[in-house]
Design a protein around this motif. Structure first.
Motif, short mmCIF file in Angstrom:
data_model
loop_
_atom_site.label_atom_id
_atom_site.label_comp_id
_atom_site.label_asym_id
_atom_site.label_seq_id
_atom_site.Cartn_x
_atom_site.Cartn_y
_atom_site.Cartn_z
N ILE A 175 -7.46 1.09 4.87
CA ILE A 175 -7.16 1.23 3.28
C ILE A 175 -8.42 1.69 2.41
N VAL A 176 -9.64 1.37 3.19
CA VAL A 176 -10.73 2.03 2.58
C VAL A 176 -10.81 3.31 2.98
N ALA A 213 0.78 -1.39 -0.17
CA ALA A 213 0.16 -0.08 0.00
C ALA A 213 0.94 1.17 -0.21
N VAL A 242 -4.15 -3.69 -3.17
CA VAL A 242 -3.62 -4.32 -2.23
C VAL A 242 -5.14 -4.59 -1.34
N PHE A 243 -6.32 -3.84 -1.48
CA PHE A 243 -7.60 -4.23 -0.95
C PHE A 243 -7.91 -5.75 -1.55
N LEU A 302 -5.66 -8.27 0.11
CA LEU A 302 -6.31 -8.44 1.62
C LEU A 302 -7.36 -9.38 1.71
N GLY A 353 -8.03 -3.20 6.72
CA GLY A 353 -8.82 -3.05 5.79
C GLY A 353 -9.47 -1.84 5.63
N ARG A 398 -1.85 5.77 -6.91
CA ARG A 398 -3.06 5.39 -6.01
C ARG A 398 -3.67 3.93 -6.35
N ARG A 425 -8.25 5.52 2.82
CA ARG A 425 -7.19 6.12 1.93
C ARG A 425 -7.83 5.87 0.53
N ILE A 426 -8.59 4.89 0.26
CA ILE A 426 -9.43 4.90 -1.13
C ILE A 426 -10.23 6.07 -1.28
N LEU A 469 -3.82 0.98 -3.85
CA LEU A 469 -5.03 0.92 -2.82
C LEU A 469 -5.92 -0.26 -3.22
N PRO A 470 -6.56 -0.11 -4.25
CA PRO A 470 -7.53 -1.13 -4.57
C PRO A 470 -6.77 -2.45 -5.10
N GLU A 472 -8.50 9.19 -2.06
CA GLU A 472 -8.00 9.20 -3.28
C GLU A 472 -9.15 9.38 -4.45
N TYR A 473 -10.01 8.33 -4.31
CA TYR A 473 -10.99 8.09 -5.55
C TYR A 473 -12.22 8.92 -5.14
#
Lengths: 501, 118
Positions: B96-97, A154, A165-166, A169, B93, A159, B99-100, A162-163, B103-104
């Motif tokens: 990370i969401v 990550a 690595v999700f 995971l 998890g 960017r 951060r997503i 991120l998806p 960013e998005y």
């Protein structure tokens, strides 16, 4: 010295694990890097020392806290785990040696201590999986290394990391949880978690449904973590968008450690106790391996993104490893284990080259590297040589394992020639995708857009180049004198097959 | 009736599949993580139920109690570790969401794919 010697299996995990919090306290990024590299080199020295001890087929046992084996947790190092320890710690040390410049580029300096801590935890987790002899302990270490590697991936600059690595995971957790269900069902039937103890006790309850279900869960779960085709979909993006040095480290060893668990549990616990398991194992793994080899190589031939191209090639190479294992013979397993070692060398070197390129190029796309061999002659020369090893040209490490694989396939019965045909076709495909890059880098003049991207391009930093060339040199060293890995792989294969009746 | 006597396995299997379904079918990343937690919780239940011994009590040794039956404490200890692992996975998890989302500007999987394709 001898007092320390006895504790080496535990120190293999403890050294990186305890360095991790220290690194966070240090704060100064160069000092962090030095501490991480030192810990990794220490772990490599321990791995080499363990390797020497188990080279003759012996194993080392270590009782955690001196609790006797089936009750306490036992650590056990044999030739199989020693070979993987060598791969993991070697890859980590080599990647770290050249890491500074590339990591400075990818990760802001205030976060670097945390990044190095995650690296050490991933290393500790992988080492832990390899030394422990306890099935539940393996799960815990698997999750430690997985969580740390999610963090590492990550950290990627794009960017899209991120998806990616999700997805990794989610799939990784499902794989690990499947493994946990399998271990739970075996515990339900046998009352033990120690792998050696399991092997003895499962005999009385073998071929009852919970054991069969457990075998299914464990095999599928670990195949998911090991990116066995078609369970590989998390791999290409995770490798592509990770920071370059992380890709070097993880591509060289992460999936192989999952394969290690798969083979260890399968051959120690299931093979001799479930009737017809060797056929089921072959019929499950062999078609998937062949598909992986052919399809992933074909995709790699048309992939424009260089990192993803090599990631697809990794999926194909995992196919070779599982193909060797699916032959269920000493020769096949030797080839399979040898290929783990040699593929780690070749792919590690290739990803190091991409890290070199990544120092001056923002986008690692194939049309951006036109004519780049003029500005970066050393980098591209390393790519050509490491590429030869990936293809399997005689004199390189890649040739040794393919030779063993072909020999093993020849002895495997009526299917032998077909397997050999697949291996040769896929090697030719590797020639195509490696040559495509070489041709563009050496012979195609840079067009306007590429020239724009290459403005101010110069040779990669010395330390990174040094690490790359060490990796390339190792490819040739182990191609010309393969005695050590062959001996380790052979005694590991004998240990695995020795558990079959 | 024998099927019903094994009801705790049914609970395990049904919960496991509900979680698994949510992970696969839901597009919202948070919902996926909820599914993943449910999936893991089902496995925790499998372990906990296997440690139960009929008529057994908590495994605490008391002076004078000789013929006492105890439940098996090991699965509970194992699952304590697995719960910690599950929490760490969920926390990572969710971060990370976050951060997503930064960013998005979305946490719907198909919208993220749409943005990445451009």
């Amino acid at each position: 010295m001898s007092a320390l010697q006895a504790h080496l299996p535990a120190l293999q995990v403890i050294v990186p694990m305890l360095t991790a919090p220290l690194v966070i306290l240090v704060k100064e990024r160069r000092l962090c890097w030095a501490a991480t590299l030192l810990a990794s080199l220490c772990a490599l020295a321990i791995a080499v020392s363990l390797c020497i001890d188990v080279l003759n087929g012996d194993y080392i046992r270590y009782l955690m806290g001196s609790w006797p084996a089936p009750w306490g947790i036992e650590l056990k190092v044999d030739a199989f785990s020693a070979l993987l320890l060598l791969i993991v710690n070697g890859a980590s040390s080599l990647a770290l040696l050249g890491a500074t410049a590339s990591i400075d580029r990818d990760i802001e300096s205030s976060r670097q201590p945390l990044f190095y801590a995650a690296w050490l935890l991933a290393l500790a987790g992988l080492n832990g999986i390899l030394v422990t002899a306890d099935a539940f302990n393996i799960f815990v270490f698997m999750e430690i290394s997985a969580l740390a590697s999610y963090v590492l991936i990550a950290a990627g600059p794009n960017r899209r990391a991120l998806p990616a690595v999700f997805k990794y995971l989610i799939m990784g957790t499902i794989g690990a949880t499947f493994y946990l269900i399998g271990v739970g069902l075996i515990y339900l039937m046998t009352g033990t978690l120690n792998i050696a103890d399991m092997e003895l006790r499962i005999h009385g309850v073998a071929d009852q449904r919970p054991i069969l279900v457990a075998a299914g869960f464990i095999t599928v779960g670990l195949a998911l973590k090991a990116a066995v085709f078609p369970l590989h979909i998390w791999l290409p993006n995770a490798y592509t968008y990770a920071p370059n040095m992380v890709t070097v480290f993880l591509a060289a060893c992460a999936t192989k450690v999952s394969l290690y668990i798969l083979l260890r549990i399968d051959f120690f616990v299931f093979q001799q106790n479930l009737s017809g398991h060797d056929f089921q194992f072959s019929y499950f793994l062999m078609p998937l391996s062949l598909l992986a080899i052919l399809i992933a190589s074909a995709v790699a031939m048309f992939e424009p993104n260089l990192k993803r191209l090599l990631a697809w090639s990794s999926v194909a190479q995992i196919g070779y490893i599982t193909l060797g294992a699916s032959l269920v013979s000493v020769a096949g397993l030797t080839a399979s284990l040898l290929h783990m070692f040699n593929h780690a060398l070749a792919k590690g070197a290739l990803f190091l080259v991409l890290a070199c390129l990544g120092m001056s190029l923002r986008h690692l796309r194939i049309d951006n590297i036109a004519g780049i061999a003029k500005q970066m002659p050393w980098t591209m020369a390393a790519f050509v040589l490491a590429g030869l090893s990936l293809i399997g040209v005689p004199g390189t490490a890649g040739f040794i394992s393919k030779w063993y694989l072909i020999t093993a396939a020849l002895d495997s019965g009526p299917w032998g020639p077909a397997l050999i045909a697949v291996i040769i076709i896929s090697s030719l495909m590797a020639v195509v995708y490696i040559w495509r890059i070489v041709e563009i880098a050496y012979f195609k003049p840079a067009d306007e857009q590429a020239a724009d991207n290459q403005e101010g391009v110069s040779e990669a930093p010395l330390l990174l180049l040094l690490a790359t060339w060490i990796a390339v040199a190792l490819n040739f060293y182990f191609g010309l004198s393969a005695a050590i890995p062959v001996e380790l792989a052979d005694s590991a294969a004998r240990i695995l097959m020795g558990h079959m009746r | 009736m024998a099927l019903l006597e094994l009801y705790h396995y049914w609970v395990f299997a049904v919960l496991l599949m509900i979680g698994f379904y949510a992970v696969i079918a839901k597009l919202n990343l948070i919902k996926k993580l909820i599914g993943l937690s449910l999936f893991q919780a089902a496995v925790f239940l499998l372990y906990i139920t296997m440690g139960k011994v009929e008529g057994g009590t908590a495994p605490i040794f008391v002076d004078g109690a000789i013929d006492q039956l105890y439940s098996n404490p090991l699965p509970q200890v194992l699952i304590l570790t697995a719960i910690v692992v599950g929490i760490s996975t969920l926390a990572l998890g969710l971060s990370i969401v976050v951060r997503i989302q930064e960013e998005y500007d979305t946490i719907e999987e198909h919208e993220i794919q749409e943005i990445d394709r451009q």
